[in-house]
Write a protein that holds these residues in place. Structure first.
Motif, PDB file in Angstrom:
ATOM      1  N   ILE A 198     -14.084  44.045 -21.323  1.00 29.02           N
ATOM      2  CA  ILE A 198     -13.064  44.214 -22.410  1.00 29.02           C
ATOM      3  C   ILE A 198     -13.541  42.680 -22.625  1.00 29.02           C
ATOM      4  O   ILE A 198     -12.565  42.601 -23.816  1.00 29.02           O
ATOM      5  N   ASP A 199     -13.729  41.641 -22.076  1.00 28.33           N
ATOM      6  CA  ASP A 199     -13.997  40.308 -22.302  1.00 28.33           C
ATOM      7  C   ASP A 199     -14.319  39.740 -23.549  1.00 28.33           C
ATOM      8  O   ASP A 199     -14.946  38.813 -23.969  1.00 28.33           O
ATOM      9  N   ASN A 200     -15.860  41.109 -23.689  1.00 24.28           N
ATOM     10  CA  ASN A 200     -16.561  40.540 -25.155  1.00 24.28           C
ATOM     11  C   ASN A 200     -17.439  39.682 -24.642  1.00 24.28           C
ATOM     12  O   ASN A 200     -17.240  38.401 -25.897  1.00 24.28           O
ATOM     13  N   THR A 257      -5.745  32.445 -21.450  1.00 23.63           N
ATOM     14  CA  THR A 257      -6.325  33.255 -20.804  1.00 23.63           C
ATOM     15  C   THR A 257      -6.038  32.909 -19.729  1.00 23.63           C
ATOM     16  O   THR A 257      -5.831  31.522 -19.428  1.00 23.63           O
ATOM     17  N   GLU A 258      -6.410  33.258 -18.753  1.00 28.69           N
ATOM     18  CA  GLU A 258      -6.272  33.615 -17.211  1.00 28.69           C
ATOM     19  C   GLU A 258      -7.506  32.879 -16.587  1.00 28.69           C
ATOM     20  O   GLU A 258      -7.760  32.620 -17.442  1.00 28.69           O
ATOM     21  N   ASN A 259      -6.814  31.687 -15.778  1.00 30.67           N
ATOM     22  CA  ASN A 259      -7.173  30.424 -15.226  1.00 30.67           C
ATOM     23  C   ASN A 259      -7.343  29.084 -16.047  1.00 30.67           C
ATOM     24  O   ASN A 259      -7.927  28.655 -15.700  1.00 30.67           O
ATOM     25  N   SER A 290      -2.659  41.865 -16.583  1.00 32.79           N
ATOM     26  CA  SER A 290      -3.307  41.979 -16.040  1.00 32.79           C
ATOM     27  C   SER A 290      -3.497  43.752 -16.668  1.00 32.79           C
ATOM     28  O   SER A 290      -4.388  43.634 -17.302  1.00 32.79           O
ATOM     29  N   TYR A 291      -3.788  44.976 -15.275  1.00 28.66           N
ATOM     30  CA  TYR A 291      -4.768  45.797 -15.514  1.00 28.66           C
ATOM     31  C   TYR A 291      -3.749  46.845 -16.330  1.00 28.66           C
ATOM     32  O   TYR A 291      -4.777  47.724 -16.788  1.00 28.66           O
ATOM     33  N   ILE A 292      -2.611  46.342 -17.085  1.00 25.53           N
ATOM     34  CA  ILE A 292      -1.888  46.746 -18.550  1.00 25.53           C
ATOM     35  C   ILE A 292      -3.416  47.066 -19.835  1.00 25.53           C
ATOM     36  O   ILE A 292      -3.166  47.272 -20.177  1.00 25.53           O
ATOM     37  N   GLN A 293      -3.654  46.050 -19.553  1.00 28.33           N
ATOM     38  CA  GLN A 293      -4.700  45.749 -20.965  1.00 28.33           C
ATOM     39  C   GLN A 293      -6.375  46.310 -20.495  1.00 28.33           C
ATOM     40  O   GLN A 293      -6.180  47.209 -21.280  1.00 28.33           O
ATOM     41  N   ARG A 294      -6.522  46.298 -19.423  1.00 26.88           N
ATOM     42  CA  ARG A 294      -8.426  47.219 -19.341  1.00 26.88           C
ATOM     43  C   ARG A 294      -7.655  48.068 -18.608  1.00 26.88           C
ATOM     44  O   ARG A 294      -8.766  49.178 -19.268  1.00 26.88           O
ATOM     45  N   GLY A 295      -6.971  49.359 -18.078  1.00 29.55           N
ATOM     46  CA  GLY A 295      -6.782  50.359 -17.257  1.00 29.55           C
ATOM     47  C   GLY A 295      -6.218  51.227 -19.447  1.00 29.55           C
ATOM     48  O   GLY A 295      -6.167  52.225 -19.721  1.00 29.55           O
TER      49      GLY A 295
HETATM   50  O1  F6P Z   1     -14.503  41.142 -16.610  1.00 29.23           O
HETATM   51  C1  F6P Z   1     -13.786  42.134 -16.902  1.00 29.23           C
HETATM   52  C2  F6P Z   1     -12.396  41.121 -16.402  1.00 29.23           C
HETATM   53  O2  F6P Z   1     -11.296  41.511 -16.141  1.00 29.23           O
HETATM   54  C3  F6P Z   1     -12.149  39.829 -16.588  1.00 29.23           C
HETATM   55  O3  F6P Z   1     -11.176  39.519 -17.840  1.00 29.23           O
HETATM   56  C4  F6P Z   1     -11.781  39.233 -15.407  1.00 29.23           C
HETATM   57  O4  F6P Z   1     -11.994  37.998 -15.465  1.00 29.23           O
HETATM   58  C5  F6P Z   1     -11.577  39.738 -13.879  1.00 29.23           C
HETATM   59  O5  F6P Z   1     -12.261  41.594 -14.591  1.00 29.23           O
HETATM   60  C6  F6P Z   1     -11.008  40.629 -13.155  1.00 29.23           C
HETATM   61  O6  F6P Z   1     -11.180  41.429 -12.339  1.00 29.23           O
HETATM   62  P1  F6P Z   1     -10.966  41.603 -10.774  1.00 29.23           P
HETATM   63  O7  F6P Z   1     -10.148  43.447 -11.740  1.00 29.23           O
HETATM   64  O8  F6P Z   1     -11.997  42.763  -9.856  1.00 29.23           O
HETATM   65  O9  F6P Z   1      -9.708  41.341 -10.196  1.00 29.23           O
END
Ligand code: F6P
Length: 316
Positions: free
Chosen positions: A126-128, A218-220, A245-250
């Motif tokens: 998802i990071d591109n 952005t995180e961190n 968090s995972y709402i965007q990735r899932g």
């Molecule tokens: O590389 C994808 C990513 O979602 C990053 O944006 C994020 O920093 C990392 O994975 C989070 O990793 P994990 O889900 O293992 O905590």
């Protein structure tokens, strides 16, 4: 002799991974290749978690987010002895390995290619943030989800004239943050590529004084709870923070990620037929291409004029 192809997903899952696997399996069957799924990424390769997928039933998963093969982070792959064991494990089982993932996955694939397990990498994160490709599968699906979440938060924030800080992923790359901020016309964006100057944020919030404001970060980079407190003190406005968090990735993949997944699957089979191996698949100016896997096509976090330009426009 029938080709034996392995496929794995590695690192953070990304919407579209299941589509790629499904389409590659279909194309392998049509070409009489054996296609093996490796479960849980490189860790599964090490632990021999390998299954033939030729008869797998994909009905319920082919357009779903996540990865049905499972994924993992496996830093142990840096260890030469671990890689040696992998090469021994798969001898006579797999001739070519397809790796779908991001930066860490590419580094692993390059190392295995150097040890005579030819890999083909597909950009899936998802990071591109991978060099030499304009796009990585899953990026726009994640943005779509971030956008929908911001829209919801905005309804409430607007009603109360509050300030909202929304944290998105992206690791060391601000593209998810910038594109979400553009798509929702947010008021301020904080990204890893450009130093965060608090004074500028406060100035912008002051300018927005009568309205609500939305900040994407952005995180961190900065603790959002702390930032929220500091903003409240400075502006005297109620401030709330949300980490998506995972709402965007899932998310399930949107059309662009489904279409590209299908195209990539056909492209890969064509390349395998021509014996083009040890390569990374790239998406450039909406076209599929490839280049030799090397240490340069791994991470791309700097030198992005697009990011700089839009950072300045949003934060003005
Ligand atoms: O590389 C994808 C990513 O979602 C990053 O944006 C994020 O920093 C990392 O994975 C989070 O990793 P994990 O889900 O293992 O905590």
């Amino acid at each position: 002799m029938t080709k034996k192809i392995g496929i794995l997903t590695s690192g953070g899952d990304s919407p579209g991974m299941n589509n790629i696997i499904y389409n590659i399996v279909k194309n392998c069957i049509n070409n009489n290749y054996n296609i093996y799924g490796i479960y849980d990424g490189y860790k599964g390769l090490y632990l021999n978690k390998i299954k033939l997928l030729n008869n797998y039933n994909f009905i319920n998963i082919k357009n779903k987010g996540g990865t049905f093969l499972g994924s993992s982070r496996f830093p142990e792959l840096k260890n030469y002895k671990i890689r040696k064991k992998i090469i021994k494990n798969i001898k006579n089982k797999i001739d070519i390995l397809i790796v779908i993932g991001g930066e860490g996955s590419y580094i692993g694939a390059k190392k295995l290619t150097d040890m005579n397990l030819p890999c083909i990498t597909i950009p899936g994160t998802i990071d591109n943030d991978i060099n030499n490709t304009d796009y990585t599968i899953g990026h726009y699906s994640a943005i779509e989800n971030i956008m929908k979440s911001i829209d919801k938060i905005e309804n409430t924030i607007k009603s109360h004239k509050r300030i909202s800080i929304i944290e998105v992923m992206g690791r060391k790359c601000g593209k998810l943050a910038i594109l979400s901020a553009i798509s929702c016309s947010c008021d301020f964006v904080i990204i890893p590529e450009i130093p965060f100057i608090k004074k500028k944020l406060f100035k912008k919030l002051k300018k927005n004084n009568k309205k609500y404001s939305i900040i994407i970060i952005t995180e961190n980079i900065y603790n959002i709870k702390k930032l929220s407190k500091e903003i409240e003190e400075k502006t005297k406005k109620e401030t709330r923070y949300t980490s998506l968090s995972y709402i965007q990735r899932g998310a399930d993949p949107i059309s662009i990620d489904r279409i590209l997944s299908k195209k990539i699957s056909y492209f890969i089979i064509k390349l395998i037929k021509k014996n083009k191996l040890g390569i990374s698949i790239e998406i450039k100016k909406n076209k599929l291409t490839y280049s030799k896997l090397n240490d340069n096509n791994i991470i791309n976090i700097n030198n992005n004029n697009f990011i700089k330009k839009w950072f300045n426009i949003i934060n003005k």
